[in-house]
Design a protein around this motif. Structure first.
Motif, PDB file in Angstrom:
ATOM      1  N   TRP A 151      15.059 -21.634  47.895  1.00  0.00           N
ATOM      2  CA  TRP A 151      15.823 -22.999  48.584  1.00  0.00           C
ATOM      3  C   TRP A 151      16.725 -22.868  49.705  1.00  0.00           C
ATOM      4  O   TRP A 151      17.313 -23.596  50.389  1.00  0.00           O
ATOM      5  CB  TRP A 151      16.991 -23.281  47.440  1.00  0.00           C
ATOM      6  N   VAL A 204      30.505 -26.515  39.573  1.00  0.00           N
ATOM      7  CA  VAL A 204      29.604 -27.403  39.347  1.00  0.00           C
ATOM      8  C   VAL A 204      30.061 -28.919  39.419  1.00  0.00           C
ATOM      9  O   VAL A 204      29.564 -29.810  40.037  1.00  0.00           O
ATOM     10  CB  VAL A 204      28.822 -27.159  37.790  1.00  0.00           C
ATOM     11  N   LEU A 212      23.714 -28.282  44.796  1.00  0.00           N
ATOM     12  CA  LEU A 212      22.748 -28.621  43.583  1.00  0.00           C
ATOM     13  C   LEU A 212      21.947 -30.036  44.155  1.00  0.00           C
ATOM     14  O   LEU A 212      20.822 -30.427  43.529  1.00  0.00           O
ATOM     15  CB  LEU A 212      23.747 -28.944  42.509  1.00  0.00           C
ATOM     16  N   LEU A 215      18.604 -29.284  45.544  1.00  0.00           N
ATOM     17  CA  LEU A 215      17.762 -28.569  44.690  1.00  0.00           C
ATOM     18  C   LEU A 215      16.877 -29.499  43.906  1.00  0.00           C
ATOM     19  O   LEU A 215      17.106 -30.529  43.459  1.00  0.00           O
ATOM     20  CB  LEU A 215      18.523 -27.573  43.548  1.00  0.00           C
ATOM     21  N   ARG A 217      15.030 -30.291  40.120  1.00  0.00           N
ATOM     22  CA  ARG A 217      15.650 -30.319  38.929  1.00  0.00           C
ATOM     23  C   ARG A 217      15.352 -28.717  38.280  1.00  0.00           C
ATOM     24  O   ARG A 217      16.328 -28.081  37.650  1.00  0.00           O
ATOM     25  CB  ARG A 217      15.260 -31.359  37.883  1.00  0.00           C
ATOM     26  N   GLU A 219      14.908 -26.241  39.817  1.00  0.00           N
ATOM     27  CA  GLU A 219      15.626 -25.079  40.443  1.00  0.00           C
ATOM     28  C   GLU A 219      16.985 -24.793  40.082  1.00  0.00           C
ATOM     29  O   GLU A 219      17.424 -23.575  40.301  1.00  0.00           O
ATOM     30  CB  GLU A 219      15.478 -25.204  42.067  1.00  0.00           C
ATOM     31  N   ALA A 220      17.665 -25.721  39.631  1.00  0.00           N
ATOM     32  CA  ALA A 220      19.270 -25.715  39.706  1.00  0.00           C
ATOM     33  C   ALA A 220      19.529 -24.573  38.472  1.00  0.00           C
ATOM     34  O   ALA A 220      20.495 -23.740  38.732  1.00  0.00           O
ATOM     35  CB  ALA A 220      19.944 -26.973  38.995  1.00  0.00           C
TER      36      ALA A 220
END
Length: 256
Positions: A151, A204, A212, A215, A217, A219-220
């Motif tokens: 990422w 978060v 986030l 990213l 879904r 990858e999170a």
């Protein structure tokens, strides 16, 4: 960017609200009729303001629909408006402008802070608290993780665009020419949290949101797992299993 997760943000309500209480406690004697809460979030600051300044008209500004829904439920005695406070201009001067963990989202503080002061009645107060986390370990680690993975290309601009706030000297210089009183201070809050997962949840619900959002879904989870591993090396658990999140904040109270 996805809207705020109010439940996750409020998971640490007691810790987040402490700075608001400390900020209010340093406001000089005041009987405000009109209060504006910039970046009001889920209404926790509005509730504290209403308790301290009974009978005042309180207007909260925020851009998050979910936060405003929560604010209306929590503080039905106040008014709330969906608006970017950077673009806000009052219809008439106000007595107290309150910004708890919000002003760092505004650019160009050397211009914006004097602009806010101009919205106050004589004797009115601007009260501000901002996270001062440029050198904070948890924030440094999220920037590090953002450029260490598949990422990296997408997240590097986010890491570079982090909020930069001024120094105590800067705010004094921007405030003093317009004010009869300026008080500035910094506090490092020590929050005992329930392990490294709690630190992840804290961010978060706040500072990790821009990362986030970029990213996919799937990858999170990998990103957060990498972040958690780095936190484990940086934050040593106490004997009771708690980890101490040290969170620095900058405050100022200025009376026009």
């Amino acid at each position: 960017m996805p809207d705020w997760d109010c439940d996750l943000y409020l998971k640490f309500e007691r810790e987040r609200a402490q700075a608001a209480r400390d900020l209010i406690s340093r406001i000089p004697p005041l009987a405000p009729r009109r209060i504006v809460d910039l970046g009001c979030g889920p209404g926790n600051s509005a509730a504290i303001l209403a308790h301290c300044f009974r009978g005042a008209d309180i207007l909260g500004l925020d851009t998050s629909e979910k936060m405003l829904e929560a604010a209306c439920e929590r503080a039905p005695f106040a008014r709330f408006l969906r608006q970017d406070f950077c673009d806000w201009t009052p219809e008439e001067p106000v007595d107290l402008i309150f910004a708890n963990a919000a002003l760092h989202f505004a650019p160009d503080h050397h211009q914006f802070v004097p602009k806010l002061l101009s919205f106050l009645n004589p004797g009115g107060v601007l009260a501000v608290q901002m996270p001062n986390v440029l050198q904070d370990a948890a924030h440094a680690l999220m920037r590090m993780v953002s450029v260490d993975g598949p990422w990296a290309e997408r997240l590097a601009p986010v890491a570079k665009s982090r909020a930069i706030i001024g120094s105590l000297d800067d705010y004094y210089a921007w405030l003093a020419p317009h004010c009869r009183m300026v008080e500035l201070w910094q506090t490092i809050y020590v929050h005992p949290l329930d392990g490294h997962d709690a630190i992840v949840d804290w961010f978060v619900g706040s500072a990790l949101r821009p990362f986030l959002a970029k990213l996919e879904r799937d990858e999170a989870p990998a990103f957060l797992a990498h972040y958690r591993r780095e936190l484990e090396m940086a934050y040593t658990p106490q004997a009771d299993g708690k980890v101490l999140l040290l969170y620095p904040r900058l405050f100022f109270v200025a009376q026009r």
